[in-house]
Enzyme design. Sequence first.
Site, PDB file in Angstrom:
ATOM      1  N   CYS A  14       0.689  -1.295   0.021  1.00 57.99           N
ATOM      2  CA  CYS A  14       0.064   0.047   0.059  1.00 57.99           C
ATOM      3  C   CYS A  14       0.925   1.347   0.154  1.00 57.99           C
ATOM      4  CB  CYS A  14      -0.986  -0.021   1.233  1.00 57.99           C
ATOM      5  SG  CYS A  14      -0.194   0.313   2.677  1.00 57.99           S
ATOM      6  N   CYS A  17       3.495   1.790   2.572  1.00 59.99           N
ATOM      7  CA  CYS A  17       4.785   1.258   2.512  1.00 59.99           C
ATOM      8  C   CYS A  17       5.644   2.144   1.519  1.00 59.99           C
ATOM      9  CB  CYS A  17       4.527  -0.184   1.805  1.00 59.99           C
ATOM     10  SG  CYS A  17       3.677  -1.431   2.707  1.00 59.99           S
ATOM     11  N   ASP A 435       5.430  27.461 -33.978  1.00 64.13           N
ATOM     12  CA  ASP A 435       6.351  27.839 -34.945  1.00 64.13           C
ATOM     13  C   ASP A 435       6.095  27.440 -36.550  1.00 64.13           C
ATOM     14  OD1 ASP A 435       9.428  28.401 -35.811  1.00 64.13           O
ATOM     15  OD2 ASP A 435       9.421  26.339 -36.080  1.00 64.13           O
ATOM     16  N   ASP A 616      10.155  23.110 -33.293  1.00 64.00           N
ATOM     17  CA  ASP A 616      11.253  21.873 -33.525  1.00 64.00           C
ATOM     18  C   ASP A 616      12.584  22.180 -34.015  1.00 64.00           C
ATOM     19  OD1 ASP A 616      10.968  23.337 -35.839  1.00 64.00           O
ATOM     20  OD2 ASP A 616      11.085  21.275 -37.196  1.00 64.00           O
ATOM     21  N   ASP A 620      14.062  27.307 -31.188  1.00 64.13           N
ATOM     22  CA  ASP A 620      12.912  27.204 -30.553  1.00 64.13           C
ATOM     23  C   ASP A 620      13.006  26.749 -29.038  1.00 64.13           C
ATOM     24  OD1 ASP A 620      11.131  27.956 -32.873  1.00 64.13           O
ATOM     25  OD2 ASP A 620      11.238  25.804 -33.295  1.00 64.13           O
TER      26      ASP A 620
END
Length: 723
Positions: A14, A17, A435, A616, A620
């Site tokens: 659980c 733990c 972009d 990309d 950027d």
Amino acid sequence: MSTNLTLGITGMTCTSCSSRVERKLNKLDNVEATVNFATESASVSYDPTTTTPADLIDVVEGAGYGAFTMDGEGEEPASTAEDARESEASDILQRTLLSAALSLPVMLLSMVPALQFQHWQWACLMLTTLVYVIGGAPFHRATWANLKHGAATMDTLITLGTTAAFGWSLYALFFGDAGMPGMTMHMTLRSNDAQMDHIYLESVGMVITFLLLGRWFELKAKGRSSEALTTLLTMGAKEATVLRDGTETRIPASELHVGDVFVVRPGEKIATDGVVLSGHSAVDESLLTGESMPVEVSPGSTVTGATINASGRLEVRATRVGSDTVLAQMGALVTAAQTSKAPVQRLADRIAAVFVPIVIGIALLALVAHLLFGGIAPAFVAAVSVLIIACPCAMGLATPTAILVGTGRGAELGILIKGPEILESTRQIDTIVLDKTGTITEGQMSVGAIQSTAGHTQQDVLRLATAAEQGSEHPIARAIRTAYDGELPTAEDFHELPGQGIEATIEGAHVRVGRPPAGYEGTGTQVGVYVDDTLAGTIELQDRIKESSATAIAALHKLGLTPHLLTGDNAGAARAVARAVGIDDANVTAEVMPADKVEAIARLQEQGRTVAMVGDGVNDAAALAQADLGIAMGAGADVAIEASDITVMNNDLRSVAEAVRLARSTLRIIKGNLFWAFAYNIILLPVAAFGLLNPLLAGLAMALSSVFVVTNSLRLKSFTPEE
């Protein structure tokens, strides 16, 4: 300098733990650890000069759990964890079947007086004792291990509840009237209906059976939810055929080095990232990008490891191996997302950490209150019901299981989400900045008109520009190189100027290819070619808009986002592209440098907008980092991908909208899970405390709560992109 490591952890039952393991690890000097119960792993950052992986494992084992490293060289990280989970699930299933077979007769005898033969209660005791000892062993072992370390977990509640019910039944049988021949009993739904001669052996057996069944479902669901990551981490080629001295040699793919040339035949997986040296083929990249259409490759094309060569024979030179490959980086991103915690999960963990002591306190209060006003039997049953029904498992599983399934499904679709906090960002964004080149357009430009000034010819302008662009991978550079097929002079002292172009020394002159002179009004992209800072000419380039871009912009509008176009290109070209895809002229910002892109996003943020940026290129990267949410196109520069929060591997702008949809769907599932987990405890704890719930029904409700949360998260596996 810190080192990152992922540990697999076994034996956690659980979130109490996982919280304890996390606290123990973080007590070490220069160690920062996050333990995820759902993935049964710990993401650890440590100083290798003061701490070793063995030290970390010792701490986990000292807390009463098992641990192993998941980052071994050449190791399949998912395999060990999966094997451990399967082994545990098999053991739990065997105990569940045995417990069910023994408990069902006990329940029938306890519920139906007509079936109660002479001394039936002693037969029930024998059957229930086997269930308590064998079926309940996982809970009892965990309770004892935790008690030795002064901790209480969900297992503590289960052991306390079942032991109390079993102990009461023993007392009633040996010292009360329950053991008398001819004793009859009927099933009660409320503890207030309990009598002094009642025994609760059916509750002991069925509670253990329900909880074992719930744990088995939970383990199997965890396996299903991590299937996508397991597939991703293990789908690389196992062997490669390398060319050495003209001879083909079969070797393990893990032994490939950068620069090795290897052969890929039709139907084979490409062993690692590389560049095609010879051959033409179609490559199926669907496993990495989610894109069903094969990609045509030829000499000079880049290929990615784990993709499949569909047709012709290829010879490929390895450019990346091991942890540097795209596949390894994807796996690292998804693993990091699944092993880290969302902010809302940290709140749930804090509640779970104090939940068990609070529940024990409520059980004691219920016991005392019923002793004062109701009697011993109702008091005992109410306390046991409180102990059994209160389980922080559903609370702890609510967030990580949804993240596990959501990020895994994203990986299958070529969408990589870096971390759970990104999910919250996608809900909040209202503006998305795009972009142009390579994002909205194809990024595959072609040279159009060439203008030259006095003293230079058009061919001369193109020749100098091509020589200078030899070291660049920018789409403009590729277009210029494609347009010129003559001999080239040598370029020296090459430098790339982000947002401005490139410069080099050619034939003793300083040549720069970059921003054109002011006044250009065309709809394409124009670059200027300068020799010793004097304009030699201009080159105009055209870039086609992706067929999917207009559909993608419409999808972003549908999601409530306002798209903006931000580009270093000229205003005429930027407006033409924006109008073609459905972006308002008022939301176009052109002729900006990389620093200007950052300022443009900052201005939007100052206006109270929450901004996502899609890009990309190298130019950027800063803007992606500045934005509230950075989204990189997977075919772009590594630095842009590194600076982003979400990476779209298939380079299709429509997938940006799908990434936002997936993240928002995952967040909705998380909120639904948390609502259920909290509502379940808030409603049923008082019901149990007031004596309105039988322990057997409490055990069933507790088991079902965890199963519901996990199965609700598994709905994300059916997430499909919109057409």
